[in-house]
Design an enzyme around this catalytic site. Structure first.
Site, PDB file in Angstrom:
ATOM      1  N   LYS A 216      34.402  23.948 -29.577  1.00  0.00           N
ATOM      2  CA  LYS A 216      35.394  23.052 -30.127  1.00  0.00           C
ATOM      3  C   LYS A 216      35.157  21.566 -29.901  1.00  0.00           C
ATOM      4  O   LYS A 216      35.334  20.928 -31.013  1.00  0.00           O
ATOM      5  CB  LYS A 216      36.610  23.757 -30.745  1.00  0.00           C
ATOM      6  CG  LYS A 216      38.147  23.955 -31.944  1.00  0.00           C
ATOM      7  CD  LYS A 216      39.010  24.323 -31.454  1.00  0.00           C
ATOM      8  CE  LYS A 216      39.927  23.605 -32.209  1.00  0.00           C
ATOM      9  NZ  LYS A 216      40.932  24.355 -32.111  1.00  0.00           N
ATOM     10  N   GLU A 222      32.133  23.870 -18.128  1.00  0.00           N
ATOM     11  CA  GLU A 222      31.279  24.611 -18.311  1.00  0.00           C
ATOM     12  C   GLU A 222      30.202  24.693 -19.826  1.00  0.00           C
ATOM     13  O   GLU A 222      29.165  24.972 -18.738  1.00  0.00           O
ATOM     14  CB  GLU A 222      32.232  26.249 -18.241  1.00  0.00           C
ATOM     15  CG  GLU A 222      32.811  26.658 -17.128  1.00  0.00           C
ATOM     16  CD  GLU A 222      34.676  26.064 -17.449  1.00  0.00           C
ATOM     17  OE1 GLU A 222      34.615  24.493 -18.515  1.00  0.00           O
ATOM     18  OE2 GLU A 222      35.060  26.743 -17.232  1.00  0.00           O
ATOM     19  N   GLY A 277      40.287  28.358 -31.063  1.00  0.00           N
ATOM     20  CA  GLY A 277      39.307  28.884 -30.874  1.00  0.00           C
ATOM     21  C   GLY A 277      38.982  30.696 -30.456  1.00  0.00           C
ATOM     22  O   GLY A 277      38.290  30.933 -30.750  1.00  0.00           O
ATOM     23  N   ARG A 278      39.846  30.778 -30.332  1.00  0.00           N
ATOM     24  CA  ARG A 278      40.335  32.845 -30.652  1.00  0.00           C
ATOM     25  C   ARG A 278      40.097  33.297 -31.666  1.00  0.00           C
ATOM     26  O   ARG A 278      40.288  33.936 -31.806  1.00  0.00           O
ATOM     27  CB  ARG A 278      41.456  32.944 -29.601  1.00  0.00           C
ATOM     28  CG  ARG A 278      42.307  32.836 -29.042  1.00  0.00           C
ATOM     29  CD  ARG A 278      43.957  32.912 -28.575  1.00  0.00           C
ATOM     30  NE  ARG A 278      44.423  32.441 -28.975  1.00  0.00           N
ATOM     31  CZ  ARG A 278      45.629  31.340 -28.311  1.00  0.00           C
ATOM     32  NH1 ARG A 278      44.714  30.706 -27.829  1.00  0.00           N
ATOM     33  NH2 ARG A 278      46.531  30.762 -28.743  1.00  0.00           N
ATOM     34  N   GLU A 363      45.856  35.019 -24.767  1.00  0.00           N
ATOM     35  CA  GLU A 363      45.817  33.573 -24.540  1.00  0.00           C
ATOM     36  C   GLU A 363      46.523  33.188 -26.028  1.00  0.00           C
ATOM     37  O   GLU A 363      47.277  31.731 -25.403  1.00  0.00           O
ATOM     38  CB  GLU A 363      44.524  33.104 -24.989  1.00  0.00           C
ATOM     39  CG  GLU A 363      44.432  31.590 -25.024  1.00  0.00           C
ATOM     40  CD  GLU A 363      42.949  31.061 -24.604  1.00  0.00           C
ATOM     41  OE1 GLU A 363      42.364  30.966 -23.850  1.00  0.00           O
ATOM     42  OE2 GLU A 363      41.983  30.913 -25.239  1.00  0.00           O
ATOM     43  N   HIS A 394      35.421  58.835 -17.139  1.00  0.00           N
ATOM     44  CA  HIS A 394      35.722  58.843 -15.610  1.00  0.00           C
ATOM     45  C   HIS A 394      35.693  58.375 -15.124  1.00  0.00           C
ATOM     46  O   HIS A 394      34.566  58.285 -13.574  1.00  0.00           O
ATOM     47  CB  HIS A 394      33.461  59.084 -15.171  1.00  0.00           C
ATOM     48  CG  HIS A 394      33.808  60.326 -16.681  1.00  0.00           C
ATOM     49  ND1 HIS A 394      33.217  62.466 -16.016  1.00  0.00           N
ATOM     50  CD2 HIS A 394      32.943  60.361 -17.960  1.00  0.00           C
ATOM     51  CE1 HIS A 394      33.490  62.962 -17.410  1.00  0.00           C
ATOM     52  NE2 HIS A 394      32.877  61.833 -18.524  1.00  0.00           N
ATOM     53  N   LYS A 517      42.280  24.048 -14.646  1.00  0.00           N
ATOM     54  CA  LYS A 517      41.188  22.930 -15.320  1.00  0.00           C
ATOM     55  C   LYS A 517      41.297  21.489 -14.107  1.00  0.00           C
ATOM     56  O   LYS A 517      40.377  21.483 -13.655  1.00  0.00           O
ATOM     57  CB  LYS A 517      41.600  22.361 -16.753  1.00  0.00           C
ATOM     58  CG  LYS A 517      41.034  23.600 -17.626  1.00  0.00           C
ATOM     59  CD  LYS A 517      40.030  23.132 -18.659  1.00  0.00           C
ATOM     60  CE  LYS A 517      40.379  24.239 -19.967  1.00  0.00           C
ATOM     61  NZ  LYS A 517      40.392  24.005 -21.403  1.00  0.00           N
TER      62      LYS A 517
HETATM   63  O1  F6P Z   1      39.841  26.774 -21.616  1.00  0.00           O
HETATM   64  C1  F6P Z   1      39.980  27.720 -22.858  1.00  0.00           C
HETATM   65  C2  F6P Z   1      39.646  27.167 -24.307  1.00  0.00           C
HETATM   66  O2  F6P Z   1      40.384  26.274 -24.191  1.00  0.00           O
HETATM   67  C3  F6P Z   1      39.536  28.521 -25.067  1.00  0.00           C
HETATM   68  O3  F6P Z   1      41.109  28.351 -26.162  1.00  0.00           O
HETATM   69  C4  F6P Z   1      38.841  27.924 -25.956  1.00  0.00           C
HETATM   70  O4  F6P Z   1      38.078  28.888 -26.737  1.00  0.00           O
HETATM   71  C5  F6P Z   1      37.790  27.435 -24.613  1.00  0.00           C
HETATM   72  O5  F6P Z   1      38.572  27.278 -23.951  1.00  0.00           O
HETATM   73  C6  F6P Z   1      36.193  26.925 -25.281  1.00  0.00           C
HETATM   74  O6  F6P Z   1      37.218  25.931 -26.137  1.00  0.00           O
HETATM   75  P1  F6P Z   1      35.629  25.332 -26.808  1.00  0.00           P
HETATM   76  O7  F6P Z   1      35.465  25.626 -27.661  1.00  0.00           O
HETATM   77  O8  F6P Z   1      35.889  23.364 -26.913  1.00  0.00           O
HETATM   78  O9  F6P Z   1      34.698  24.970 -25.565  1.00  0.00           O
END
Ligand code: F6P
Length: 553
Positions: A216, A222, A277-278, A363, A394, A517
């Site tokens: 987003k 990452e 995002g979620r 979240e 199990h 972060k």
């Molecule tokens: O760090 C959490 C978050 O902001 C989530 O809410 C989001 O889904 C994820 O990181 C990824 O964010 P982006 O789509 O901006 O890379």
């Protein structure tokens, strides 16, 4: 010293809505009520506490509730103005107050195409345009018309993203395996642990691989690190930056950053800040789903979610599936002290659902400050956890049955499987039904003795007694299709929304992920510092210095 959240937490964890006092008293009455007796006293209980919406059946009769409980919980929904907040969300009001954003994932699957207004603008034309663009792109890739730099067709699609830009599409692609394109394999890279990207790319051919960089913000460390690595990996073989255009596309709200990465803006699939995002798998973030199963199936997924949206928006609260699930969750969370909620799919294809719902729920409602900035003195979102139920039986079910904690659980089942292994499926279904029955009924000391043929005095009888009275919901899908999957996910989204309203939270921000972060970006250069680091607490300093010594001697 200011009061901490710990010292503030109320003794009972009770909410402040007026009806909560009555609910507290009612909960005391219910303490000694066993579901076994409620079932014995009322042959129509299962029917009364069940609800069918399309191909989704919810049986919530195995909960510690009576008609009075449900009436009181419904009063709670009314006092919290769930209906009003629901209209505010659907109406595009900026209910994400800390970010001043609307919350309109429902517009992404608004199949009625009625205007959805944000800041005075109907967003439906741009929503539809992106779906169309995704469909056209997917058609080219799926048909083999889209060729890689060497002229070969694309065989592998790699989604690089994390959190909401990974969990949703990954879960949905897995869930819809029976519908996938036979010659197009989907892969998902999220972890910054280099082992993930290495392993994922190991068997791939750059000439036939298409990357979706899904972020987003297009700034997530990452994702961007993995995307740059993939770019380097690709160029090591392709040699020419001009080939990037055919192998990298982006899904983002950040056009500038996408262009800076070298991706053709024409190959950017856009979404907007009013999509959390979620809650974004319905948006362009679902591109990997469209590539895997085709746009017609993706449309069916949206149709399913829209059907649940319509139900949520228009059904009376007492026959409203997301509202009922939410109220039951609040009942255990705030009146029984339940700390967690288990998601137990009895469907291999839904094995990633618990992880997906973990982000969606935790979240959203894992917060200790209400929407007005006040520290709360009641419990909010529970710990969401789970795994496929049959494997869980199990592993961790011992604790569900005989542990000391109350853990409400959702059992999710597909009535008709996609495979033809009928014996397997019957065993699966017998097990899930047995589990809900065992959790509810338990086994008394008398029954145990009788079954064991043991003398009254045997010290081992108690080990085999099951108290029962453990609440669960059974959610039955006719078959796991794009449509029922859409309904199921939307069901949980709205459940989370209703709970957020009752807890007076903003369920759509996530400030709790920021501090880690920030600190990580401070620590990163310190890992290479020449001198020992002493700018943190003693433990963090020692760990950084240990890493420096051992990893960069
Ligand atoms: O760090 C959490 C978050 O902001 C989530 O809410 C989001 O889904 C994820 O990181 C990824 O964010 P982006 O789509 O901006 O890379």
């Amino acid at each position: 010293m200011p009061l901490s959240v710990e010292t503030f937490r109320g003794e009972t964890g009770a909410l402040h809505w007026p009806v909560c006092r009555v609910l507290q008293a009612h909960r005391m009455q219910m303490a000694t009520t066993h579901m076994r007796d409620l079932f014995a006293a009322d042959p129509a209980r299962a029917e009364r506490f069940s609800l069918q919406v399309g191909d989704v059946l919810l049986d919530y009769s195995k909960n510690r509730i009576t008609d009075e409980t449900m009436a009181l919980l419904l009063r709670l929904a009314e006092e919290a103005d769930v209906a009003g907040w629901r209209e505010r969300m659907f109406g595009g009001e900026k209910i994400n107050n800390t970010e001043n954003r609307a919350v309109l994932h429902v517009a992404l699957r608004n199949r009625s195409n009625q205007p959805a207004i944000v800041d005075g603008e109907d967003v439906m034309p741009k929503v539809n345009a992106v779906i169309e663009k995704m469909g056209a792109f997917a058609k080219q890739v799926r048909s083999g018309e889209w060729r890689g730099y060497s002229g070969e067709r694309i065989t592998d699609v790699v989604n690089i993203g994390i959190g909401g830009s990974d969990l949703g599409p990954q879960m949905a692609v897995q869930a819809l395996m029976p519908y996938r394109h036979p010659q197009l394999k989907a892969h998902f890279i999220s972890n910054i642990d280099g082992a993930h990207v290495k392993e994922a790319l190991e068997s791939l051919n750059p000439a036939t691989t298409l990357f979706i960089v899904a972020s987003k913000t297009f700034t997530t460390q990452e994702t961007m690190t993995n995307a740059h690595y993939a770019r380097t990996w690709f160029l090591a073989q392709a040699q020419d930056e001009r080939h990037i255009v055919g192998h990298f596309v982006a899904v983002s709200t950040n056009r500038e950053a996408v262009t800076a990465f070298g991706i053709d803006p024409a190959n950017m699939f856009e979404f907007w800040d009013w999509v959390g995002g979620r809650y974004s798998l319905w948006s362009a973030i679902g591109l990997s789903i469209v590539l895997a199963v085709g746009v017609e199936r993706f449309d069916e997924l949206l149709d399913g979610a829209h059907a649940m949206d319509e139900h949520f928006r228009h059904a009376p609260l007492d026959r409203n599936m997301p509202v009922i699930l939410a109220l039951l969750g609040v009942w255990y969370n705030n009146f029984f002290g339940a700390e967690s909620h288990a998601i137990l799919p009895y469907d291999h294809a839904l094995r990633s659902l618990p992880a997906y719902l973990q982000q969606a729920d935790m979240e959203s409602n894992g917060k200790s400050v209400d929407r007005d900035g006040k520290v709360v003195d009641y419990d909010t979102g529970p710990i969401i956890w789970g795994a496929t139920g049959i494997n869980g039986q199990h592993a961790f079910y011992q604790l569900l049955h005989q542990g000391t904690r109350l853990i409400p659980a959702d059992f999710i089942v597909s009535v008709e499987p996609h495979d033809d292994l009928q014996e397997h499926h019957d065993i699966l279904i017998a097990n899930v039904l047995a589990q809900t029955e065992a959790l509810m009924r338990g086994r008394t000391r008398e029954e145990t003795q009788l079954e064991m043929g043991s003398p009254q005095t045997s010290p081992f009888v108690q080990h085999k007694v099951f108290d029962g009275n453990h609440p669960s919901n059974a959610i039955l899908l006719q078959t796991l299709t794009p449509h029922t999957l859409g309904m199921l996910i939307a069901l949980y989204e709205h459940k989370i929304f209703v709970q957020g309203v009752i807890w007076n939270l903003n369920s759509y921000d996530q400030w709790g992920v920021e501090l880690g972060k920030q600190l990580a970006s401070r620590i990163l250069p310190e890992l290479h510092a020449d001198a020992p680091v002493d700018s943190h607490d003693a433990s963090t300093n020692a760990l950084i210095n240990h890493y420096r010594r051992m990893n960069h001697p």
